[in-house]
Scaffold this active site. Structure first.
Site, PDB file in Angstrom:
ATOM      1  N   ILE A  21       0.829  -1.201   0.000  1.00 29.94           N
ATOM      2  CA  ILE A  21       0.000   0.000   0.000  1.00 29.94           C
ATOM      3  C   ILE A  21       0.867   1.255   0.000  1.00 29.94           C
ATOM      4  CG2 ILE A  21      -1.757   1.303   1.281  1.00 29.94           C
ATOM      5  CD1 ILE A  21      -2.763  -1.381   0.140  1.00 29.94           C
ATOM      6  N   ARG A  70       6.625  14.951  19.567  1.00 30.90           N
ATOM      7  CA  ARG A  70       6.167  13.778  18.833  1.00 30.90           C
ATOM      8  C   ARG A  70       4.879  14.127  18.099  1.00 30.90           C
ATOM      9  NH1 ARG A  70      10.276  10.583  17.831  1.00 30.90           N
ATOM     10  NH2 ARG A  70      11.175   9.587  19.680  1.00 30.90           N
ATOM     11  N   ALA A  82      16.880   6.788  21.757  1.00 29.62           N
ATOM     12  CA  ALA A  82      16.415   5.678  20.934  1.00 29.62           C
ATOM     13  C   ALA A  82      16.452   6.070  19.466  1.00 29.62           C
ATOM     14  CB  ALA A  82      14.995   5.290  21.331  1.00 29.62           C
ATOM     15  N   GLU A  98      23.058   5.816  18.684  1.00 29.43           N
ATOM     16  CA  GLU A  98      21.941   6.661  19.114  1.00 29.43           C
ATOM     17  C   GLU A  98      22.228   7.338  20.458  1.00 29.43           C
ATOM     18  OE1 GLU A  98      19.248   7.746  17.670  1.00 29.43           O
ATOM     19  OE2 GLU A  98      19.358   6.546  15.854  1.00 29.43           O
ATOM     20  N   GLU A 102      22.165  11.443  20.463  1.00 28.54           N
ATOM     21  CA  GLU A 102      21.095  12.144  21.163  1.00 28.54           C
ATOM     22  C   GLU A 102      21.498  12.741  22.508  1.00 28.54           C
ATOM     23  OE1 GLU A 102      17.490   9.844  21.322  1.00 28.54           O
ATOM     24  OE2 GLU A 102      17.260   9.921  19.143  1.00 28.54           O
ATOM     25  N   PRO A 120       2.168  -5.612  18.321  1.00 34.57           N
ATOM     26  CA  PRO A 120       2.107  -6.821  17.490  1.00 34.57           C
ATOM     27  C   PRO A 120       0.785  -7.058  16.786  1.00 34.57           C
ATOM     28  CG  PRO A 120       2.085  -7.396  19.819  1.00 34.57           C
ATOM     29  CD  PRO A 120       2.336  -5.918  19.744  1.00 34.57           C
ATOM     30  N   GLU A 144      19.439  15.795  11.331  1.00 40.40           N
ATOM     31  CA  GLU A 144      19.135  17.161  10.889  1.00 40.40           C
ATOM     32  C   GLU A 144      17.680  17.567  11.107  1.00 40.40           C
ATOM     33  OE1 GLU A 144      18.437  16.579   6.129  1.00 40.40           O
ATOM     34  OE2 GLU A 144      20.501  16.782   6.844  1.00 40.40           O
TER      35      GLU A 144
END
Length: 188
Positions: A21, A70, A82, A98, A102, A120, A144
């Site tokens: 899709i 977020r 993460a 990471e 970070e 799941p 970036e």
């Protein structure tokens, strides 16, 4: 569990057809037609993800966390460092990368704590959670398109952030609980 091992389970769903899709930078979406255990057919919408890592990093008895916006939640979140696995990248290497990108800290070594599924019911993403304790100053290098701040918080602050909803993602909740057990027992 491999697909072959899964096919021996009484609830196994054999895939008859797969229809792609969407193919994005991070995820893809497909719709599978499956045969159910009772012989009927159904469709399953599946998000494919390359996997990710998260790091429970302790610096002087405090956990390193990052705060970033977020978009799917339309709010800022406090999370453990993460990120997703790059193609062909080993989870341990991604965790070390990471952590430095970070937080600006490097770990002399890391320990794998657990790997877990995020959702799941519709996604195949696996997050590998690592623990790091002996940290040295490295170089902060966020992506970036990544805007974040890093801080070190106490266990009490982490639990307060959970109560306040500042920490609400599964990987960070699991990291906080692992840290809590570690602080009480010295073991994970």
């Amino acid at each position: 569990m491999t697909e072959q091992e899964g096919s021996k389970h009484p609830f196994y769903e054999a895939t008859i057809a797969t229809k792609p899709i969407f193919e994005g930078r991070v995820i893809s979406l497909q719709v599978d037609t499956v045969t159910l255990p009772n012989g009927e057919t159904a469709t399953r919408e599946i998000v494919r993800h390359p996997g990710a890592v998260a790091v429970l990093a302790l610096l002087d008895g405090k956990m390193l966390v990052v705060e970033q916006y977020r978009k799917p939640l339309e709010k800022a979140q406090t999370e453990v460092p993460a990120g997703k696995l790059d193609a062909g990248e080993a989870p341990e290497a991604a965790a070390l990368r990471e952590l430095e990108e970070e937080t600006g800290f490097q770990a002399k070594s890391i320990v794998h704590l657990h790997s877990f599924s995020t959702s799941p019911g519709f996604a195949d993403e696996i997050i590998h959670l690592y623990f790091a304790e002996e940290l040295d100053r490295g170089e902060l290098r966020p992506d970036e398109d990544e805007f974040l701040t890093c801080e070190a918080i106490t266990l009490e602050q982490a639990l307060e952030y959970v109560r306040d909803g500042r920490i609400c993602d599964a990987k960070t909740l699991l990291a906080v609980q692992a840290w809590r057990i570690y602080s009480l027992t010295g073991l994970f």
